[in-house]
Design a protein around this motif. Structure first.
Motif, PDB file in Angstrom:
ATOM      1  N   ILE A  51       0.859  -1.180   0.000  1.00 56.44           N
ATOM      2  CA  ILE A  51       0.000   0.000   0.000  1.00 56.44           C
ATOM      3  C   ILE A  51       0.894   1.228   0.000  1.00 56.44           C
ATOM      4  O   ILE A  51       2.056   1.174   0.429  1.00 56.44           O
ATOM      5  CB  ILE A  51      -0.982   0.034   1.200  1.00 56.44           C
ATOM      6  CG1 ILE A  51      -0.239   0.052   2.540  1.00 56.44           C
ATOM      7  CG2 ILE A  51      -1.962  -1.120   1.144  1.00 56.44           C
ATOM      8  CD1 ILE A  51      -1.159   0.230   3.749  1.00 56.44           C
ATOM      9  N   ARG A  52       0.376   2.312  -0.501  1.00 56.74           N
ATOM     10  CA  ARG A  52       1.123   3.572  -0.575  1.00 56.74           C
ATOM     11  C   ARG A  52       0.437   4.599   0.311  1.00 56.74           C
ATOM     12  O   ARG A  52      -0.771   4.543   0.533  1.00 56.74           O
ATOM     13  CB  ARG A  52       1.157   4.094  -2.007  1.00 56.74           C
ATOM     14  CG  ARG A  52       1.750   3.119  -2.995  1.00 56.74           C
ATOM     15  CD  ARG A  52       3.210   3.330  -3.142  1.00 56.74           C
ATOM     16  NE  ARG A  52       3.743   2.428  -4.153  1.00 56.74           N
ATOM     17  CZ  ARG A  52       4.923   1.917  -4.082  1.00 56.74           C
ATOM     18  NH1 ARG A  52       5.707   2.192  -3.076  1.00 56.74           N
ATOM     19  NH2 ARG A  52       5.359   1.104  -5.013  1.00 56.74           N
ATOM     20  N   ALA A  53       1.229   5.535   0.797  1.00 54.97           N
ATOM     21  CA  ALA A  53       0.693   6.625   1.608  1.00 54.97           C
ATOM     22  C   ALA A  53       1.220   7.944   1.063  1.00 54.97           C
ATOM     23  O   ALA A  53       2.345   8.019   0.572  1.00 54.97           O
ATOM     24  CB  ALA A  53       1.088   6.461   3.066  1.00 54.97           C
ATOM     25  N   VAL A  54       0.409   8.953   1.167  1.00 54.71           N
ATOM     26  CA  VAL A  54       0.804  10.287   0.735  1.00 54.71           C
ATOM     27  C   VAL A  54       1.761  10.860   1.779  1.00 54.71           C
ATOM     28  O   VAL A  54       1.428  10.874   2.970  1.00 54.71           O
ATOM     29  CB  VAL A  54      -0.438  11.196   0.588  1.00 54.71           C
ATOM     30  CG1 VAL A  54      -0.041  12.608   0.230  1.00 54.71           C
ATOM     31  CG2 VAL A  54      -1.398  10.607  -0.427  1.00 54.71           C
ATOM     32  N   PRO A  55       2.959  11.310   1.368  1.00 50.21           N
ATOM     33  CA  PRO A  55       3.862  11.941   2.338  1.00 50.21           C
ATOM     34  C   PRO A  55       3.174  13.146   2.982  1.00 50.21           C
ATOM     35  O   PRO A  55       2.591  13.981   2.286  1.00 50.21           O
ATOM     36  CB  PRO A  55       5.066  12.360   1.501  1.00 50.21           C
ATOM     37  CG  PRO A  55       5.033  11.454   0.307  1.00 50.21           C
ATOM     38  CD  PRO A  55       3.561  11.201   0.041  1.00 50.21           C
ATOM     39  N   PRO A  56       3.214  13.229   4.315  1.00 54.13           N
ATOM     40  CA  PRO A  56       2.455  14.261   5.010  1.00 54.13           C
ATOM     41  C   PRO A  56       3.092  15.644   5.026  1.00 54.13           C
ATOM     42  O   PRO A  56       2.474  16.600   5.467  1.00 54.13           O
ATOM     43  CB  PRO A  56       2.360  13.706   6.435  1.00 54.13           C
ATOM     44  CG  PRO A  56       3.590  12.889   6.574  1.00 54.13           C
ATOM     45  CD  PRO A  56       3.840  12.294   5.218  1.00 54.13           C
ATOM     46  N   GLY A  57       4.318  15.772   4.538  1.00 57.23           N
ATOM     47  CA  GLY A  57       4.977  17.063   4.596  1.00 57.23           C
ATOM     48  C   GLY A  57       5.371  17.417   6.017  1.00 57.23           C
ATOM     49  O   GLY A  57       4.751  18.246   6.665  1.00 57.23           O
ATOM     50  N   PHE A  58       6.370  16.729   6.516  1.00 55.79           N
ATOM     51  CA  PHE A  58       6.808  16.899   7.898  1.00 55.79           C
ATOM     52  C   PHE A  58       7.812  18.043   7.977  1.00 55.79           C
ATOM     53  O   PHE A  58       8.632  18.207   7.079  1.00 55.79           O
ATOM     54  CB  PHE A  58       7.419  15.578   8.377  1.00 55.79           C
ATOM     55  CG  PHE A  58       7.291  15.346   9.844  1.00 55.79           C
ATOM     56  CD1 PHE A  58       6.049  15.200  10.427  1.00 55.79           C
ATOM     57  CD2 PHE A  58       8.407  15.277  10.648  1.00 55.79           C
ATOM     58  CE1 PHE A  58       5.912  14.971  11.782  1.00 55.79           C
ATOM     59  CE2 PHE A  58       8.287  15.045  12.003  1.00 55.79           C
ATOM     60  CZ  PHE A  58       7.039  14.900  12.569  1.00 55.79           C
ATOM     61  N   PRO A  59       7.798  18.838   9.037  1.00 56.67           N
ATOM     62  CA  PRO A  59       8.659  20.019   9.096  1.00 56.67           C
ATOM     63  C   PRO A  59      10.139  19.751   9.362  1.00 56.67           C
ATOM     64  O   PRO A  59      10.941  20.660   9.299  1.00 56.67           O
ATOM     65  CB  PRO A  59       8.059  20.823  10.259  1.00 56.67           C
ATOM     66  CG  PRO A  59       7.421  19.806  11.133  1.00 56.67           C
ATOM     67  CD  PRO A  59       6.916  18.733  10.190  1.00 56.67           C
TER      68      PRO A  59
END
Length: 152
Positions: A51-59
């Motif tokens: 399964i794939r997940a959208v990268p959440p854009g971590f700071p």
């Protein structure tokens, strides 16, 4: 440092998993024991690229986060928001039958640790590119975190 590269550490995780029951009580969090089993399965599916997940854009830079999460010898904090794709209350796999879901988790751990691999490591949505050693450490730490959540 424990890792699924070690046969004894892998057996420890599998033995602890066998102690979880559908009615096991959590020490923290919202998931039931059955939801946790499905969440861990989704984690291994994510790690193997099933399964794939959208990268959440971590700071934080992923290398810094990866080093801290995997190699600083402290327990993971409780309540860290997970990705929606593996979240039991969002898009994660819904529990069906406890013993079947637990068996599937054990099978996923076996596939995750099998040599030679029948999959290529994807990038991790939070941690970026990871080595075999990193993935095996993550596989251990994630299971350990949730097994401690249920007192095993």
């Amino acid at each position: 440092m424990k890792t699924l590269l070690s046969a004894s550490d892998k057996q420890e995780v599998l033995a602890r998993l066998s102690k979880v029951r559908g009615d096991s009580s959590r020490r923290w969090g919202k998931m039931s024991a059955h939801q946790m089993i499905c969440h861990l399965s989704d984690g291994y599916r994510l790690y193997m690229g099933v399964i794939r997940a959208v990268p959440p854009g971590f700071p934080y830079p992923s290398r810094l986060l990866k080093w801290g999460a995997l190699w600083i010898p402290v327990r993971w904090p409780r309540g860290f928001k997970t990705l929606g794709e593996v979240d039991a209350f969002q898009s994660g796999t819904r529990p069906t039958e406890f013993e079947g879901d637990a068996r599937e988790l054990r099978d996923l751990i076996e596939r995750f640790t099998r040599r030679p691999r029948d999959f290529a490591w994807p990038g991790h949505p939070y941690l970026g590119r990871m080595s075999d050693r990193d993935w095996m450490r993550l596989g251990y730490l994630h299971a350990d975190h949730h097994l401690r959540q249920f007192g095993v």
